[in-house]
Design an enzyme around this catalytic site. Structure first.
Site, PDB file in Angstrom:
ATOM      1  N   LYS A 131      33.321  49.754  76.165  1.00 14.23           N
ATOM      2  CA  LYS A 131      33.108  48.311  75.980  1.00 14.23           C
ATOM      3  C   LYS A 131      32.738  47.587  77.262  1.00 14.23           C
ATOM      4  O   LYS A 131      33.296  47.861  78.320  1.00 14.23           O
ATOM      5  CB  LYS A 131      34.392  47.677  75.455  1.00 14.23           C
TER       6      LYS A 131
ATOM      7  N   ARG B 253      50.928  65.109  89.560  1.00 11.65           N
ATOM      8  CA  ARG B 253      51.402  63.969  90.364  1.00 11.65           C
ATOM      9  C   ARG B 253      52.469  64.401  91.363  1.00 11.65           C
ATOM     10  O   ARG B 253      52.560  63.836  92.454  1.00 11.65           O
ATOM     11  CB  ARG B 253      51.941  62.870  89.460  1.00 11.65           C
TER      12      ARG B 253
ATOM     13  N   GLY C 243      40.285  56.802  84.617  1.00 12.02           N
ATOM     14  CA  GLY C 243      40.423  57.335  83.263  1.00 12.02           C
ATOM     15  C   GLY C 243      39.454  58.424  82.877  1.00 12.02           C
ATOM     16  O   GLY C 243      39.500  59.533  83.414  1.00 12.02           O
TER      17      GLY C 243
ATOM     18  N   GLY D 269      44.432  52.494  86.837  1.00 10.67           N
ATOM     19  CA  GLY D 269      44.473  51.028  86.903  1.00 10.67           C
ATOM     20  C   GLY D 269      44.313  50.504  88.317  1.00 10.67           C
ATOM     21  O   GLY D 269      43.620  49.519  88.562  1.00 10.67           O
TER      22      GLY D 269
HETATM   23  P1  AMP Z   1      36.551  53.564  78.631  1.00 11.20           P
HETATM   24  O1  AMP Z   1      38.003  53.806  78.396  1.00 11.20           O
HETATM   25  O2  AMP Z   1      36.132  52.149  78.444  1.00 11.20           O
HETATM   26  O3  AMP Z   1      36.089  54.174  79.924  1.00 11.20           O
HETATM   27  O4  AMP Z   1      35.797  54.302  77.480  1.00 11.20           O
HETATM   28  C1  AMP Z   1      35.802  55.710  77.333  1.00 11.20           C
HETATM   29  C2  AMP Z   1      35.474  55.994  75.915  1.00 11.20           C
HETATM   30  O5  AMP Z   1      34.184  55.501  75.630  1.00 11.20           O
HETATM   31  C3  AMP Z   1      35.460  57.468  75.604  1.00 11.20           C
HETATM   32  O6  AMP Z   1      36.523  57.744  74.727  1.00 11.20           O
HETATM   33  C4  AMP Z   1      34.124  57.667  74.911  1.00 11.20           C
HETATM   34  O7  AMP Z   1      34.200  58.439  73.747  1.00 11.20           O
HETATM   35  C5  AMP Z   1      33.703  56.253  74.555  1.00 11.20           C
HETATM   36  N1  AMP Z   1      32.246  56.120  74.390  1.00 11.20           N
HETATM   37  C6  AMP Z   1      31.295  56.406  75.294  1.00 11.20           C
HETATM   38  N2  AMP Z   1      30.071  56.235  74.762  1.00 11.20           N
HETATM   39  C7  AMP Z   1      30.245  55.841  73.493  1.00 11.20           C
HETATM   40  C8  AMP Z   1      29.349  55.510  72.428  1.00 11.20           C
HETATM   41  N3  AMP Z   1      28.041  55.588  72.597  1.00 11.20           N
HETATM   42  N4  AMP Z   1      29.890  55.138  71.252  1.00 11.20           N
HETATM   43  C9  AMP Z   1      31.222  55.077  71.098  1.00 11.20           C
HETATM   44  N5  AMP Z   1      32.129  55.373  72.058  1.00 11.20           N
HETATM   45  C10 AMP Z   1      31.643  55.741  73.252  1.00 11.20           C
END
Ligand code: AMP
Length: 419
Positions: free
Chosen positions: A220, A35, A376, A399
C-alpha cells in the site's frame, strides 16, 4: 562519542539493553535465535575485557507483573550456551534481589534480568481500561512519575550503559533512551549491532554516494507515504513497485483490472509525482505486469502492459520489461535502499520480479555500491533468495529502520549521542 571498541570494560559493570524478543513456540522453545546471536559480539567483548554484563530485554507484550508466558527464564539456558558462560537470572528486573545480584557480579560474569515490560514503567504507558480520557491521562501521569524511579534503579546497577537493541531504538522507553541520561558521554555507547545499523542508515540518508536509488515495494502507498515524501528530498531515483504500482497507474488513467488499489489515494499519488518532478527525482514505474486471473499461486498468468490489465485480472508482479528497466537503474547506482517486494513474493510464481531486483542490487554492490535492505518483507525476500550475503547490510530493525528513513530522530540513538 564513546565507542564500544575504544572502551575498556575491565572491572566495570555494563548494563546492556538487547533485543531478545525472540519467537517461542507453545512449549516455550525458541524458534529463531537470530536476535540473541546478533547481540553476542557486544556481550562477548565486555566479558573478554574483564567486565561483567547485566543483560536487559523485553519479550512480547505482557499485561501484568509477572506474566509468566513472557518470562525471559525460557531463554536463559540458550543464552548461556551461546555466550559460553553460566548466565545468572534475576527473577525481577528491579527490586532488592536484582540489585543484590547485580552488585555481587564479578568480572566475566553475566546476569539476565527478568522481562522489563513486566513493569508499565518500561514503556511509560498506563495499563488497563479507562472510563475516559481524563482518567487515562491521570494514570499516565502516575506511570510517568514512577518511571523515573524505575529508570534510576536500572541505571544504579552499572558503571556504563550499552544500547544494542536497534529494534526498539524508535521507542523512548526507560531502558532504551531514558536510562542513558544517568551515564556521562564517556560511559554510554552503542553496541556493535546498533553501531552497524546507525552507520548503515547514515550511509544511506546522510553521507550518500550518488546516484541514490530507493526501491519501494509492498502493498500500500498509504503505509509508505511518509517514507516516500522524505525520500523525495534525498534520492535521485525512486522505483515504485509492488501493489502500490496500481494506485499510481490508475491515477494516471491506466486500466488496472482487479489489481490492489487505494482509490482514496489517487490524488495523493499524483501529488507525489508532482513533488518528484519539482525535486528533480526520477520516478521509475513499472511498464508491464505479470497478471493473474485470481489471487493464487496457481492462477492463470500472462504478461501485459501495466496500464492495460483486463477486467477480472490482477497484477501480482512486474513483467520482464520492467525488470530490465529497474535493473538498469539499480546497477547504475552508488547507494541503494530496498524496502518491500515487487510482487506477491509469498507465491512462488510471482517471485521473479523481487528476485531480479535482489540480483541487480547484489551486482551493484559488487561494483562498489552501498546497499541497505530493510523493513519487513524485503528482508524475507533476500533471505528467501539467499542473497543476504551479497548486499551491504540487512537491517534487523523493521519499525526502527522505517522511522529512520522517514527522517525521524530515533530516541534510542539520540540518547546515546546526547544532542
Ligand atoms: P508491505 O508490508 O507494505 O511491505 O507489503 C508487503 C506485501 O505486499 C507482501 O505480502 C506482498 O505479497 C504484497 N504485495 C506486493 N505486491 C503486491 C501486488 N501486486 N498485489 C497484492 N499484494 C502485493
Amino acid at each position: 562519542m564513546q565507542t564500544i571498541d575504544k572502551f575498556n570494560f575491565a572491572g566495570k559493570k555494563a548494563f546492556v539493553r538487547v533485543d531478545f524478543n525472540v519467537p517461542l513456540n507453545e512449549n516455550a522453545e525458541i524458534t529463531d535465535d537470530n536476535r540473541i546471536r546478533a547481540a553476542l559480539p557486544t556481550l562477548k567483548k565486555i566479558l573478554a575485557d574483564g567486565g561483567s554484563v547485566i543483560i536487559a530485554s523485553h519479550m512480547g507484550r505482557p499485561k501484568k507483573n509477572p506474566d509468566t508466558k513472557y518470562s525471559l527464564k525460557a531463554i536463559l539456558a540458550h543464552v548461556s550456551e551461546l555466550l559460553g558462560v553460566d548466565v545468572k537470572f534475576a527473577p525481577d528486573c528491579v527490586g532488592d534481589e536484582a540489585a543484590k545480584m547485580a552488585s555481587e557480579l564479578k568480572a566475566g560474569e553475566a546476569l539476565l534480568l527478568e522481562n522489563l515490560r513486566f513493569y508499565a514503567e518500561e514503556e511509560g504507558k498506563p495499563r488497563g481500561e479507562f472510563a475516559n480520557d481524563e482518567e487515562k491521562a491521570a494514570a499516565k501521569k502516575v506511570v510517568k512519575e514512577s518511571q523515573k524511579a524505575f529508570t534510576a534503579k536500572l541505571a544504579s546497577y552499572a558503571d556504563c550503559y550499552v544500547n544494542d537493541a536497534f529494534g526498539t531504538a524508535h521507542r523512548a522507553h526507560a531502558s532504551t533512551a531514558l536510562i542513558a541520561k544517568y551515564f556521562n558521554e564517556d560511559s554510554r555507547m552503542f553496541g556493535y549491532l546498533m553501531e552497524k545499523e546507525v552507520i548503515a542508515v547514515q550511509k544511506v540518508m546522510t553521507d550518500t554516494a550518488r546516484p541514490f536509488t530507493a526501491i519501494m515495494g509492498g502493498s500500500k502507498v498509504s503505509s509508505k507515504i511518509e517514507i516516500i515524501e522524505n525520500l523525495l528530498t534525498k534520492v535521485d531515483n525512486l522505483i515504485i513497485a509492488g501493489g502500490m504500482t496500481y494506485t499510481f497507474t490508475k491515477a494516471m488513467g491506466g486500466k488496472i483490472g482487479n489489481s490492489i488499489c487505494e482509490n482514496d489515494k489517487l490524488e495523493m499519488a499524483l501529488d507525489l509525482l508532482e513533488k518528484a518532478k519539482k525535486n528533480n527525482v526520477k520516478i521509475v514505474l513499472a511498464v508491464d505486469a505479470k497478471i493473474a486471473d485470481s489471487f493464487s499461486n496457481d492462477a492463470k498468468t500472462a504478461f501485459v502492459p501495466v496500464d492495460e490489465i483486463p477486467d477480472n485480472w490482477q497484477g501480482l508482479d512486474i513483467g520482464p520489461k520492467t525488470e530490465k528497466i529497474f535493473g538498469d537503474v539499480i546497477k547504475a547506482s552508488k547507494t541503494i535502499l530496498w524496502n518491500g517486494p515487487t510482487g506477491v513474493f509469498e507465491f512462488d510464481n510471482f517471485t521473479h520480479g523481487s528476485l531480479s531486483v535482489g540480483e541487480a542490487i547484489v551486482e551493484a554492490t559488487k561494483n562498489g555500491a552501498f546497499s541497505l535492505v530493510g523493513g519487513g518483507d524485503s528482508v524475507a525476500c533476500v533471505n528467501k533468495f539467499g542473497l543476504a550475503d551479497g548486499v551491504s547490510y540487512v537491517s534487523t530493525g523493521g519499525g526502527a529502520l522505517l522511522e529512520a528513513i522517514e527522517g525521524r530522530v530515533l530516541p534510542g540513538i539520540e540518547a546515546i549521542r546526547g544532542f
